[in-house]
Design an enzyme around this catalytic site. Structure first.
Site, PDB file in Angstrom:
ATOM      1  N   SER A 673       0.830  -1.192   0.000  1.00  0.00           N
ATOM      2  CA  SER A 673       0.000   0.000   0.000  1.00  0.00           C
ATOM      3  C   SER A 673       0.874   1.256   0.000  1.00  0.00           C
ATOM      4  CB  SER A 673      -0.957  -0.040   1.193  1.00  0.00           C
ATOM      5  OG  SER A 673      -1.977   0.928   1.061  1.00  0.00           O
ATOM      6  N   ASP A 746      -9.124  -4.824  -5.748  1.00  0.00           N
ATOM      7  CA  ASP A 746      -8.678  -3.954  -4.650  1.00  0.00           C
ATOM      8  C   ASP A 746      -9.838  -3.076  -4.187  1.00  0.00           C
ATOM      9  OD1 ASP A 746      -7.439  -1.884  -3.058  1.00  0.00           O
ATOM     10  OD2 ASP A 746      -5.532  -2.425  -3.964  1.00  0.00           O
ATOM     11  N   HIS A 780      -7.570  -5.532  -1.308  1.00  0.00           N
ATOM     12  CA  HIS A 780      -6.341  -4.803  -0.965  1.00  0.00           C
ATOM     13  C   HIS A 780      -5.371  -5.696  -0.206  1.00  0.00           C
ATOM     14  CE1 HIS A 780      -3.959  -1.235  -0.564  1.00  0.00           C
ATOM     15  NE2 HIS A 780      -3.932  -1.303   0.753  1.00  0.00           N
TER      16      HIS A 780
END
Length: 812
Positions: A673, A746, A780
């Site tokens: 991330s 995601d 994610h």
């Protein structure tokens, strides 16, 4: 991009270009053995602390589970078969344990179930749970003997139930709640006789239009928004539920009110009223369901509306860093049968407006016919309230974004004229002065309340220090503001207070672990020795030889930094190893808080998922959680982002080289991330690393124009910052091989899959070495068993080729 159905989509560019699908691969057997080890159990205690449920979560569901049908609408992901959320954590088994003896009691369960966590009744004698099936979500009830039964004719609606997953097992959500009488459940059911799901017309009747008629309405880049009228129809169909009570003895189901899109329902402490929030049209195509227009009402148990708290309009014009106007955080007061409490902004919800008070807290007693009574005003933005169960005592927290100052005040809800007392004030990031969090008890209506013993409350905190975390349990006297330490973890263990077993703090349950001892539960008394409640075995004995060490050092400007060093089990002192630096940047106001140590080396190491720690089994030194502080005024801290992460990275490498564990010529970097964003920037702006791994990142900040992380300036206010911080704009400078990994589904704001797609194209187009791995059905964070195995294989292959095999050039 449409998800692939059988294999990861892999894109590779070096001297040649390969695009296509590949089969899932597996990492080495030693890694698989660790990966497939059982989960260390965690306990969920009942309100009376006499029994606990021990759940066995399915850590890595098969990709076939993730590929179940999914509707991505209204900011959520719905499984139409179960009428619940898609890709939720579920348990494969449930076991009871007697507390504090620890004796196991088998729970009778249907085979091959997908069980939620346990919802305990207030008397601790019964628990409810759900079982997700292809035909819907079932409701089950059990007792402390382990006997269970399914409630026939009930299909639970879990779409708007909330709840969150965790390491301890599947979530305990709000679709099932116990009434205070311990004999009745309040359940959100699928709307009876709703018919078939809406079918999208084969031919559109016209274009899909959005329109704004002026007025600033900044919005972040949310995923999974409504896009068409058909999406709206689907949301209404699956989110509409019927509230109902279920009798424990007979199983009788009694509807409560009319069916609607119930986003929240809270039972009053007295058990006679319900605080119900329902959603309605017009829906937003830019915001999720939590921003849809809503009615907040008090119902009786027949569904009759007793009082309308508020009609809340669509929240699509809330200022950045702001809050909605009108009632928010509406809840029941803990110590009274039926008194409402809520918060309202006094600054029109906008921090830019200079006012003496930001928010006010008001209460309204049943029968809700009078005017709300103001009980307190906050000087900064209200962030939370915790109430006592038997008095008007409450702790109110407010905070200021720029200074990160968090304050806690003691107020008396019964005596609003009494001046509030400041209890704590500190920088939110100052771990060393964290006073801890009040221990709570569960009220009969299921709500938490501060556990109070006279003038004292009990605080459980991390005990952070320059030597790492040493969790503690304190008795804190609110009158004198003095603490008495009942317990603190010693230097050889990491031990946290889980629950008080009596209201005076005379007995409490802890969870203790060490580098060689797996987490287990213990009964303690202040000053006494620990008595084991559980005896869980080491699930991963093969990794116990890994060396783990907290390493502290300084960067050039004197800021203290640290990383946790992991070395392979067979490491020989003085050997320089290929090294992985794994990190995630954080912003800080000052060097003092940036310099603080986080975490503990006394934690029991468990390697799970696609963790970077697995590299220690592949012959690497791992500099984990390498500090990457970015220090400065929060309004402009990112003006110096690049300079600071480079000196952070250099300091970590220099220290590892100085220790004799790292070969400077063989160092790679990685992150997930915002850590992926950091990785791409480091490869673009320095030559410290031979290769990088960027998982689920966002390389182009022009695609997040209204802010990201702690950045609150828009791209129109600070265009140079957005462009300079975007590694996409410097893709031509990336010469070290870059592995991009991204979930095709995601669900995180800002990190859309197109970010990695475009970054791949940019690096490839400028002649760089880059590989893009899209993971079918993954969000994610990645969960599928085949995915986890493949991601580990990808990372090993990439670093073995571009970091480990580069050889030692002799320069240290």
């Amino acid at each position: 991009m449409k998800p692939a159905t059988k294999a990861s989509l892999l894109l590779l560019c070096s001297a040649t270009l390969f695009c296509g699908a590949e089969n899932y691969q597996k990492p080495p057997k030693a890694v698989l053995d660790v990966l497939n080890a059982p989960v260390t159990p965690m306990l969920s205690l009942n309100p009376t602390q006499t029994f606990a449920v021990q759940a066995q979560p399915v850590r890595y569901p098969p990709i076939a589970e993730l590929s179940q049908p999914m509707l991505r609408i209204a900011g959520m992901r719905i499984n139409p078969k179960s009428n619940g959320l898609h890709n939720t954590v579920f348990n494969s088994s449930l076991t009871l344990r007697k507390i504090p003896e620890g004796a196991e009691i088998k729970v009778d369960l249907p085979p091959n179930g997908k069980f939620s966590g346990a919802h305990w009744s207030a008397d601790g004698l019964h628990f409810a749970f759900t079982n997700s099936t292809q035909a819907g979500t079932e409701l089950w009830i059990g007792d402390t003997t382990g006997k269970t039964h399914k409630v026939e004719g009930v299909r639970v609606n879990g779409v708007l139930a909330g709840g969150g997953g965790g390491r301890g097992g599947a979530p305990v959500s709000n679709d099932v709640q116990w009434m205070p009488d311990n004999k009745t459940l309040l359940v959100e059911l699928v709307k009876p006789n709703r018919g078939a799901a809406p079918v999208e017309a084969a031919t559109p009747t016209g274009p899909h239009v959005q329109e704004s008629l002026g007025g600033a309405a900044p919005a972040v880049t949310h995923e999974d928004m409504l896009q068409t009228p058909h999406d709206e129809d689907l949301f209404v169909y699956y989110a509409t539920s019927q509230l109902a009570t279920v009798d424990l003895a007979s199983g009788k189901v009694t509807p409560v009110g009319k069916a609607g899109i119930v986003s929240s329902v809270r039972i009053s402490p007295g058990g006679k009223d319900l605080l119900v929030t329902t959603l309605h049209k017009p829906f937003s195509y830019l915001e999720g369901a939590n921003a849809f227009p809503k009615e907040i009402e008090v119902w009786d148990l027949t569904g009759k509306v007793l009082h309308k708290v508020a009609s809340v309009p669509i929240a699509d014009k809330v200022p950045i860093n702001g809050v909605m106007t009108g009632p928010r955080s509406v809840q029941w007061r803990a110590s009274e049968p039926a008194t409402l409490l809520w918060v309202e902004a006094l600054d029109q919800g906008d921090l830019k407006n200079q006012v003496p008070f930001r928010d006010k807290i008001v209460t309204l007693k049943a029968p809700f016919t009078g005017e709300p009574r103001e009980v307190y005003k906050t000087g900064q933005r209200f962030t939370g309230i915790q109430m006592a169960a038997r008095s008007g005592m409450a702790l109110v927290e407010d905070s200021e974004r720029k200074t990160r100052r968090v304050r806690t005040f003691q107020i008396d809800l019964d005596k609003p004229e009494q001046e509030a007392r400041l209890i704590w004030s500190r920088n939110q990031q100052d771990r060393y002065h964290d006073p801890g969090t009040p221990m709570t008890r569960t009220l009969p209506n299921g709500s938490p309340a501060i556990l109070q013993d006279g003038d004292s409350i009990f605080l459980s905190g991390p005990g952070s220090s320059p030597t790492g975390d040493h969790p503690f349990l304190d008795r804190f006297n609110l009158a004198t503001k003095q603490s008495e330490r009942l317990f603190q973890s010693d230097n050889d263990h990491y031990e946290t207070a889980v629950a008080l077993l009596d209201e005076h703090g005379g007995r409490f349950l802890t969870r203790r672990e060490s580098p060689t001892q797996p987490p287990n539960y213990y009964l303690r008394r202040p000053g006494g020795s620990a008595v084991a409640v559980t005896r869980f075995a080491d699930p991963q004995p093969s990794i116990r030889g890994i060396h783990k060490e907290l390493v502290k050092y300084k960067r050039d400007d004197g800021v203290d930094l640290s990383f946790t060093l992991y070395l392979p089990p067979d490491y020989k002192q003085g050997t320089r190893l290929p090294t992985l630096v794994w990190a995630y940047p954080y912003e800080y106001n000052d060097a003092a808080t940036a310099s603080q140590v986080s975490g503990s080396t006394q934690r029991f190491t468990e390697m799970t998922g696609y963790s970077e720690l697995f590299f220690a089994l592949d012959g690497y030194a791992v500099l984990d959680n390498a500090a990457m502080p970015v220090v400065g005024d929060p309004d402009v801290v990112n003006d110096h982002y690049l300079d600071q992460i480079i000196v952070d990275a250099k300091a970590a490498i220099d220290k590892a080289v100085e220790m004799g564990v790292t070969d400077r010529a063989r160092v790679g970097v990685g992150g997930h991330s915002y850590g992926a964003f950091m990785t791409e920037n480091l490869l673009a702006h320095c030559d410290l690393f031979k290769a990088g791994i960027a998982e689920s990142g966002a390389a182009n900040r022009t695609l997040t124009p209204f802010g990201f992380q702690s950045e609150r300036r828009t791209i129109w206010q600070a265009p140079d910052v957005y462009l300079k911080m975007s590694p996409f704009m410097y893709a031509d400078k990336i010469k070290a091989p870059l592995l991009l990994i991204h979930g095709e589904a995601d669900d995180n704001d800002g990190t859309w899959p197109i970010q990695s797609q475009r970054m791949y194209e940019a690096v490839r187009g400028n002649g760089g070495t880059v590989r893009l791995v899209f993971l079918p059905f993954e969000a994610h964070g990645y969960r599928g068993k085949e995915t986890i195995e493949h991601v580990l294989w990808e990372k090993f292959e990439w670093f073995d080729k571009y970091v480990k095999s580069r050889g030692n050039d002799g320069s240290q």
